[in-house]
Design a protein around this motif. Sequence first.
Motif, PDB file in Angstrom:
ATOM      1  N   ARG A   1       9.011  95.398 -13.393  1.00 13.82           N
ATOM      2  CA  ARG A   1       7.569  95.399 -13.609  1.00 13.82           C
ATOM      3  C   ARG A   1       7.171  94.323 -14.622  1.00 13.82           C
ATOM      4  O   ARG A   1       6.190  93.598 -14.428  1.00 13.82           O
ATOM      5  N   ALA A   2       7.951  94.193 -15.688  1.00 13.46           N
ATOM      6  CA  ALA A   2       7.657  93.202 -16.720  1.00 13.46           C
ATOM      7  C   ALA A   2       7.808  91.786 -16.176  1.00 13.46           C
ATOM      8  O   ALA A   2       7.002  90.898 -16.485  1.00 13.46           O
ATOM      9  N   ALA A   3       8.832  91.551 -15.362  1.00 13.78           N
ATOM     10  CA  ALA A   3       9.034  90.224 -14.777  1.00 13.78           C
ATOM     11  C   ALA A   3       7.885  89.877 -13.844  1.00 13.78           C
ATOM     12  O   ALA A   3       7.371  88.746 -13.862  1.00 13.78           O
ATOM     13  N   ARG A   4       7.466  90.834 -13.047  1.00 11.16           N
ATOM     14  CA  ARG A   4       6.352  90.606 -12.114  1.00 11.16           C
ATOM     15  C   ARG A   4       5.090  90.200 -12.884  1.00 11.16           C
ATOM     16  O   ARG A   4       4.418  89.227 -12.534  1.00 11.16           O
ATOM     17  N   GLU A   5       4.788  90.934 -13.924  1.00 17.11           N
ATOM     18  CA  GLU A   5       3.569  90.655 -14.704  1.00 17.11           C
ATOM     19  C   GLU A   5       3.683  89.307 -15.430  1.00 17.11           C
ATOM     20  O   GLU A   5       2.716  88.542 -15.470  1.00 17.11           O
ATOM     21  N   SER A   6       4.861  89.022 -15.972  1.00 14.31           N
ATOM     22  CA  SER A   6       5.044  87.781 -16.725  1.00 14.31           C
ATOM     23  C   SER A   6       4.966  86.564 -15.813  1.00 14.31           C
ATOM     24  O   SER A   6       4.309  85.565 -16.142  1.00 14.31           O
TER      25      SER A   6
ATOM     26  N   ALA B   1       3.452  86.350 -12.984  1.00 18.80           N
ATOM     27  CA  ALA B   1       2.089  86.228 -12.478  1.00 18.80           C
ATOM     28  C   ALA B   1       1.166  85.602 -13.515  1.00 18.80           C
ATOM     29  O   ALA B   1       0.298  84.791 -13.184  1.00 18.80           O
ATOM     30  N   GLU B   2       1.359  85.948 -14.774  1.00 17.87           N
ATOM     31  CA  GLU B   2       0.466  85.466 -15.837  1.00 17.87           C
ATOM     32  C   GLU B   2       0.851  84.084 -16.366  1.00 17.87           C
ATOM     33  O   GLU B   2      -0.021  83.263 -16.660  1.00 17.87           O
ATOM     34  N   GLN B   3       2.160  83.846 -16.489  1.00 14.68           N
ATOM     35  CA  GLN B   3       2.620  82.641 -17.187  1.00 14.68           C
ATOM     36  C   GLN B   3       3.387  81.667 -16.292  1.00 14.68           C
ATOM     37  O   GLN B   3       3.684  80.548 -16.720  1.00 14.68           O
ATOM     38  N   GLY B   4       3.711  82.095 -15.082  1.00 17.83           N
ATOM     39  CA  GLY B   4       4.537  81.260 -14.228  1.00 17.83           C
ATOM     40  C   GLY B   4       6.008  81.395 -14.586  1.00 17.83           C
ATOM     41  O   GLY B   4       6.363  81.880 -15.665  1.00 17.83           O
ATOM     42  N   TYR B   5       6.872  80.954 -13.667  1.00 19.31           N
ATOM     43  CA  TYR B   5       8.317  81.090 -13.882  1.00 19.31           C
ATOM     44  C   TYR B   5       8.765  80.289 -15.100  1.00 19.31           C
ATOM     45  O   TYR B   5       9.457  80.802 -15.976  1.00 19.31           O
ATOM     46  N   HIS B   6       8.364  79.014 -15.171  1.00 20.86           N
ATOM     47  CA  HIS B   6       8.827  78.167 -16.264  1.00 20.86           C
ATOM     48  C   HIS B   6       8.175  78.539 -17.593  1.00 20.86           C
ATOM     49  O   HIS B   6       8.741  78.284 -18.657  1.00 20.86           O
ATOM     50  N   GLY B   7       7.000  79.151 -17.541  1.00 24.54           N
ATOM     51  CA  GLY B   7       6.334  79.547 -18.764  1.00 24.54           C
ATOM     52  C   GLY B   7       6.818  80.871 -19.316  1.00 24.54           C
ATOM     53  O   GLY B   7       6.396  81.285 -20.400  1.00 24.54           O
ATOM     54  N   THR B   8       7.700  81.535 -18.571  1.00 21.49           N
ATOM     55  CA  THR B   8       8.206  82.849 -18.977  1.00 21.49           C
ATOM     56  C   THR B   8       9.634  82.721 -19.486  1.00 21.49           C
ATOM     57  O   THR B   8      10.471  82.076 -18.855  1.00 21.49           O
ATOM     58  N   SER B   9       9.913  83.321 -20.608  1.00 18.37           N
ATOM     59  CA  SER B   9      11.290  83.358 -21.118  1.00 18.37           C
ATOM     60  C   SER B   9      11.875  84.744 -20.871  1.00 18.37           C
ATOM     61  O   SER B   9      11.144  85.716 -20.660  1.00 18.37           O
TER      62      SER B   9
ATOM     63  N   ARG C   1      10.721  91.852 -24.005  1.00 17.16           N
ATOM     64  CA  ARG C   1       9.718  92.393 -24.928  1.00 17.16           C
ATOM     65  C   ARG C   1       8.674  93.213 -24.166  1.00 17.16           C
ATOM     66  O   ARG C   1       8.298  94.311 -24.584  1.00 17.16           O
ATOM     67  N   ARG C   2       8.215  92.678 -23.050  1.00 14.80           N
ATOM     68  CA  ARG C   2       7.202  93.384 -22.264  1.00 14.80           C
ATOM     69  C   ARG C   2       7.757  94.688 -21.699  1.00 14.80           C
ATOM     70  O   ARG C   2       7.028  95.671 -21.557  1.00 14.80           O
TER      71      ARG C   2
ATOM     72  N   LEU D   1      15.887  87.797 -11.504  1.00 12.74           N
ATOM     73  CA  LEU D   1      14.666  88.597 -11.349  1.00 12.74           C
ATOM     74  C   LEU D   1      13.706  87.957 -10.351  1.00 12.74           C
ATOM     75  O   LEU D   1      13.077  88.652  -9.552  1.00 12.74           O
ATOM     76  N   LEU D   2      13.587  86.633 -10.380  1.00 13.42           N
ATOM     77  CA  LEU D   2      12.727  85.948  -9.415  1.00 13.42           C
ATOM     78  C   LEU D   2      13.233  86.178  -8.001  1.00 13.42           C
ATOM     79  O   LEU D   2      12.447  86.475  -7.091  1.00 13.42           O
ATOM     80  N   VAL D   3      14.529  86.059  -7.812  1.00 15.67           N
ATOM     81  CA  VAL D   3      15.129  86.294  -6.488  1.00 15.67           C
ATOM     82  C   VAL D   3      14.840  87.716  -6.023  1.00 15.67           C
ATOM     83  O   VAL D   3      14.458  87.946  -4.866  1.00 15.67           O
ATOM     84  N   LEU D   4      15.022  88.675  -6.921  1.00 14.14           N
ATOM     85  CA  LEU D   4      14.788  90.078  -6.579  1.00 14.14           C
ATOM     86  C   LEU D   4      13.352  90.297  -6.123  1.00 14.14           C
ATOM     87  O   LEU D   4      13.108  90.912  -5.077  1.00 14.14           O
ATOM     88  N   LEU D   5      12.394  89.779  -6.877  1.00 14.21           N
ATOM     89  CA  LEU D   5      10.986  89.985  -6.537  1.00 14.21           C
ATOM     90  C   LEU D   5      10.635  89.330  -5.207  1.00 14.21           C
ATOM     91  O   LEU D   5       9.962  89.942  -4.364  1.00 14.21           O
ATOM     92  N   ILE D   6      11.066  88.102  -5.007  1.00 10.88           N
ATOM     93  CA  ILE D   6      10.715  87.388  -3.779  1.00 10.88           C
ATOM     94  C   ILE D   6      11.433  87.995  -2.579  1.00 10.88           C
ATOM     95  O   ILE D   6      10.841  88.131  -1.502  1.00 10.88           O
TER      96      ILE D   6
END
Length: 202
Positions: free
Chosen positions: A18-23, A25-33, A39-40, A58-63
């Motif tokens: 859930r945190a990866a999905r939100e991050s 979506a809000e910040q983009g893949y490269h903008g997310t650490s 933390r989220r 996490l990106l692979v899992l979501l997609i």
Amino acid sequence: MSSAAPVPRGGGRDAITRAARESFAEQGYHGTSIRDIARRAGLSLSALYHWHSGKQDLLVLLIEESTAEYFRRCEGALDEVGSHTADPAERLLALVRATVEYRVSRRVESTIAAAEWGNLAPEHRARLDGLRESAGRLWTEIVDDGVARGHFRCAHPEDARRAIVAACNAIAQWYDPAGDLAVPDLVERYGEIALRIVDHRP
């Protein structure tokens, strides 16, 4: 004694997803650490790494989950109308309905898949390209069948398919569930658009 924050309801794996999905979506893949995600999720880095090797995982899992669910919905919609035996227009409308409903109900996942596909590592992209192409073939088979049977008169079937899919996919970018346009009306509207694109003639 561990200083990690308590795991939110739903468990560590669900909280991280859930945190990866939100991050993303809000910040983009490269903008997310990976720290942003931990933390989220309310977890320590070590707890996150217990479930996932990193943000690429996490990106692979979501997609992958998003693409697989979309393919299942498309196949289910076609089964409802008789799969390969139904009129091509009925099958086309079934795919439009499945796609519109999916893009509305999974707007965040659809947006992430569209925006971040290029950030998949080559080995993951090659595997998931196959799944995405399988969904694309469902559209191609229907449009080609409609042209062969004289139901669709479009001069350029592949371009027609791309136009319909692109229009339906773009719904995830602009649709507002709180707006005046209800999902059944949206499905009907895009069904009409699809039939015009293929130049449907019963």
